[in-house]
Write an enzyme that holds these catalytic residues in place. Sequence first.
Site, PDB file in Angstrom:
ATOM      1  N   LYS A   1     -42.761 -70.240  43.600  1.00 21.45           N
ATOM      2  CA  LYS A   1     -42.219 -68.824  43.465  1.00 21.45           C
ATOM      3  C   LYS A   1     -42.173 -67.988  42.900  1.00 21.45           C
ATOM      4  CE  LYS A   1     -37.498 -68.254  42.281  1.00 21.45           C
ATOM      5  NZ  LYS A   1     -37.191 -66.994  41.418  1.00 21.45           N
ATOM      6  N   ASN A   2     -42.538 -67.808  41.277  1.00 27.51           N
ATOM      7  CA  ASN A   2     -42.059 -66.863  40.390  1.00 27.51           C
ATOM      8  C   ASN A   2     -43.806 -66.524  40.283  1.00 27.51           C
ATOM      9  OD1 ASN A   2     -39.798 -67.084  40.141  1.00 27.51           O
ATOM     10  ND2 ASN A   2     -39.909 -68.227  38.212  1.00 27.51           N
ATOM     11  N   ASP A  62     -27.329 -51.797  37.067  1.00 26.54           N
ATOM     12  CA  ASP A  62     -28.567 -51.805  35.469  1.00 26.54           C
ATOM     13  C   ASP A  62     -28.788 -50.033  35.165  1.00 26.54           C
ATOM     14  OD1 ASP A  62     -30.646 -54.214  35.447  1.00 26.54           O
ATOM     15  OD2 ASP A  62     -30.531 -53.486  34.141  1.00 26.54           O
TER      16      ASP A  62
HETATM   17  C1  UD1 Z   1     -38.853 -64.408  35.019  1.00 29.78           C
HETATM   18  C2  UD1 Z   1     -38.058 -66.084  36.330  1.00 29.78           C
HETATM   19  C3  UD1 Z   1     -36.897 -66.893  35.681  1.00 29.78           C
HETATM   20  C4  UD1 Z   1     -36.880 -67.046  34.662  1.00 29.78           C
HETATM   21  C5  UD1 Z   1     -37.451 -65.967  33.869  1.00 29.78           C
HETATM   22  C6  UD1 Z   1     -37.948 -66.700  31.509  1.00 29.78           C
HETATM   23  C7  UD1 Z   1     -39.207 -64.779  38.392  1.00 29.78           C
HETATM   24  C8  UD1 Z   1     -39.103 -64.265  39.570  1.00 29.78           C
HETATM   25  N1  UD1 Z   1     -38.420 -65.329  38.017  1.00 29.78           N
HETATM   26  O1  UD1 Z   1     -37.656 -64.350  35.291  1.00 29.78           O
HETATM   27  O2  UD1 Z   1     -36.816 -67.581  37.095  1.00 29.78           O
HETATM   28  O3  UD1 Z   1     -35.816 -67.321  34.199  1.00 29.78           O
HETATM   29  O4  UD1 Z   1     -38.161 -64.948  33.728  1.00 29.78           O
HETATM   30  O5  UD1 Z   1     -38.806 -67.766  31.940  1.00 29.78           O
HETATM   31  O6  UD1 Z   1     -40.222 -64.516  38.016  1.00 29.78           O
HETATM   32  N2  UD1 Z   1     -34.915 -58.629  29.530  1.00 29.78           N
HETATM   33  C9  UD1 Z   1     -34.906 -57.020  27.944  1.00 29.78           C
HETATM   34  N3  UD1 Z   1     -35.410 -55.846  28.511  1.00 29.78           N
HETATM   35  C10 UD1 Z   1     -36.572 -56.064  30.163  1.00 29.78           C
HETATM   36  C11 UD1 Z   1     -36.668 -57.504  30.452  1.00 29.78           C
HETATM   37  C12 UD1 Z   1     -36.676 -58.854  29.618  1.00 29.78           C
HETATM   38  O7  UD1 Z   1     -34.025 -57.742  27.794  1.00 29.78           O
HETATM   39  O8  UD1 Z   1     -37.101 -54.990  30.097  1.00 29.78           O
HETATM   40  C13 UD1 Z   1     -34.436 -59.881  28.680  1.00 29.78           C
HETATM   41  C14 UD1 Z   1     -33.545 -60.277  30.195  1.00 29.78           C
HETATM   42  O9  UD1 Z   1     -32.018 -60.166  30.008  1.00 29.78           O
HETATM   43  C15 UD1 Z   1     -33.286 -61.823  29.521  1.00 29.78           C
HETATM   44  C16 UD1 Z   1     -35.093 -62.405  28.566  1.00 29.78           C
HETATM   45  O10 UD1 Z   1     -35.765 -61.211  28.324  1.00 29.78           O
HETATM   46  O11 UD1 Z   1     -32.492 -62.222  28.870  1.00 29.78           O
HETATM   47  C17 UD1 Z   1     -36.041 -63.066  29.762  1.00 29.78           C
HETATM   48  O12 UD1 Z   1     -36.022 -62.331  30.856  1.00 29.78           O
HETATM   49  P1  UD1 Z   1     -37.432 -62.216  31.195  1.00 29.78           P
HETATM   50  O13 UD1 Z   1     -38.994 -62.882  30.419  1.00 29.78           O
HETATM   51  O14 UD1 Z   1     -38.064 -60.924  31.774  1.00 29.78           O
HETATM   52  O15 UD1 Z   1     -37.187 -62.700  33.013  1.00 29.78           O
HETATM   53  P2  UD1 Z   1     -37.780 -62.498  34.433  1.00 29.78           P
HETATM   54  O16 UD1 Z   1     -39.116 -61.334  34.264  1.00 29.78           O
HETATM   55  O17 UD1 Z   1     -36.320 -61.316  34.622  1.00 29.78           O
END
Ligand code: UD1
Length: 426
Positions: free
Chosen positions: A22-23, A123
């Site tokens: 999915k991801n 957000d």
């Molecule tokens: C993706 C996956 C999710 C998985 C996660 C971590 C998809 C659709 N989802 O989510 O299933 O659990 O990776 O492996 O691919 N953060 C910030 N600022 C930002 C971006 C992120 O603070 O600009 C924080 C988030 O709040 C979170 C952490 O970083 O606490 C990890 O987020 P991220 O790695 O970006 O996860 P997603 O891409 O949202």
Amino acid sequence: MDCFEVTGGTALSGRVRVTGAKNSALKLMAAALLASGRTTLDEVPDILDVAIMSEVLRRLGCGVTYERYGTGGGGGRVVVDVPEEPSTETDYDLVRKMRASISVLGPLVARCGSARVALPGGDAIGSRGLDMHISGLERLGATIDSEHGFLVATAPKLTGTSLWLDFPSVGATENLVMAAVLADGTTVVDNAAREPEIVDLCSMLSAMGARIEGAGTSTITVEGVEELRPVTYTTVPDRIVAGTWAIGAVMTRGDVVIERAVPDHLTVALAKLTDAGAHVEPVDGGLRVAMDDRPRCVDIVTLPYPGFPTDLQPMAVALAAVSTGTALITENVFEGRFMFVNELVRLGASVRIDGHHAVVRGRERLSSAPVLATDIRAGAGLILAGLVSDGVTEVQDVHHVDRGYPDLVAQLSGLGARVERVQRPD
Ligand code: UD1
């Protein structure tokens, strides 16, 4: 309201096939926007999130079809026809349903010079959650404002630069790489995420004509090109679904061959299952996981890849709940991810949460109760817990699980589990 009725007491045994992740599939669909013409994606899971991303792309002016394979396994082929000039606005009702819609931001800014994407609920601009996406795009030359609940990005031309992420965010790495592939000059993304889904996206982009080095390491270098071409590409197998089956086999003391699982994408998780007493072996085209005794508790720490995946944490807590001894489970990626534990406790699990740690004391067995799936992975963890509970566990709100697991009831039944989908009045 759709529920699963899970009758406990049966070991999972047999073969199960894993389709694409999915991801990854959601981002590959977004990446299609980078080239006009027909992109074909194989092994795309038949799940709700893919349907939502299809709708996002349709509203941007693309033609999107999904054709399920006749062979079972929950996969299919997506064809995306991208116009010369896509629309650049994605509205709130879709982004609210699926945060991953934000991954159209990078491709739209890069290809069309602007994008208007609704902010995911709650957000504000610059807040935790999107700050790295936004500051990275700004460093590439985009101007980004927040307007009436929309993120409005404009950049007549992006210019390559050095970027450094505070945390190896999966979504930010993907958005920035998708923006950089059409920028002028060279972009270096440091402290980039290293997940197999990032490697998958970069290899599709490379097949489209992008020039990318270092995918799968912490430093990704992208040399911008003038334009990209559409391709036919196959999605990487879903390591989280594969990991769910692996943990399910251990919890239920079963024996499962997971076809298409890539053991190298699950190194830490499989090592933990081995420590818990499981038999884990790579087999031709997949992985076999078997367990004939009660598992032992093992401590787990979630971390960005190659660490233990946060998306398998709820299943790891459920496993510890029926193992011998005590496990300390530490969540380092998502702060709210222990919310589902209250539901697991309703099944008789002994779990104490202290900040981002959970102390789990294993019990011989759990006892069935109605529980609520609070998100995709929590739902999967509760279903596994239902398989080792006395009686019938009703897992409610399974639309969350539908977002990530294709054909779950059929696949569980194929492994001998007693699970039914039922509808209850809201
Ligand atoms: C993706 C996956 C999710 C998985 C996660 C971590 C998809 C659709 N989802 O989510 O299933 O659990 O990776 O492996 O691919 N953060 C910030 N600022 C930002 C971006 C992120 O603070 O600009 C924080 C988030 O709040 C979170 C952490 O970083 O606490 C990890 O987020 P991220 O790695 O970006 O996860 P997603 O891409 O949202």
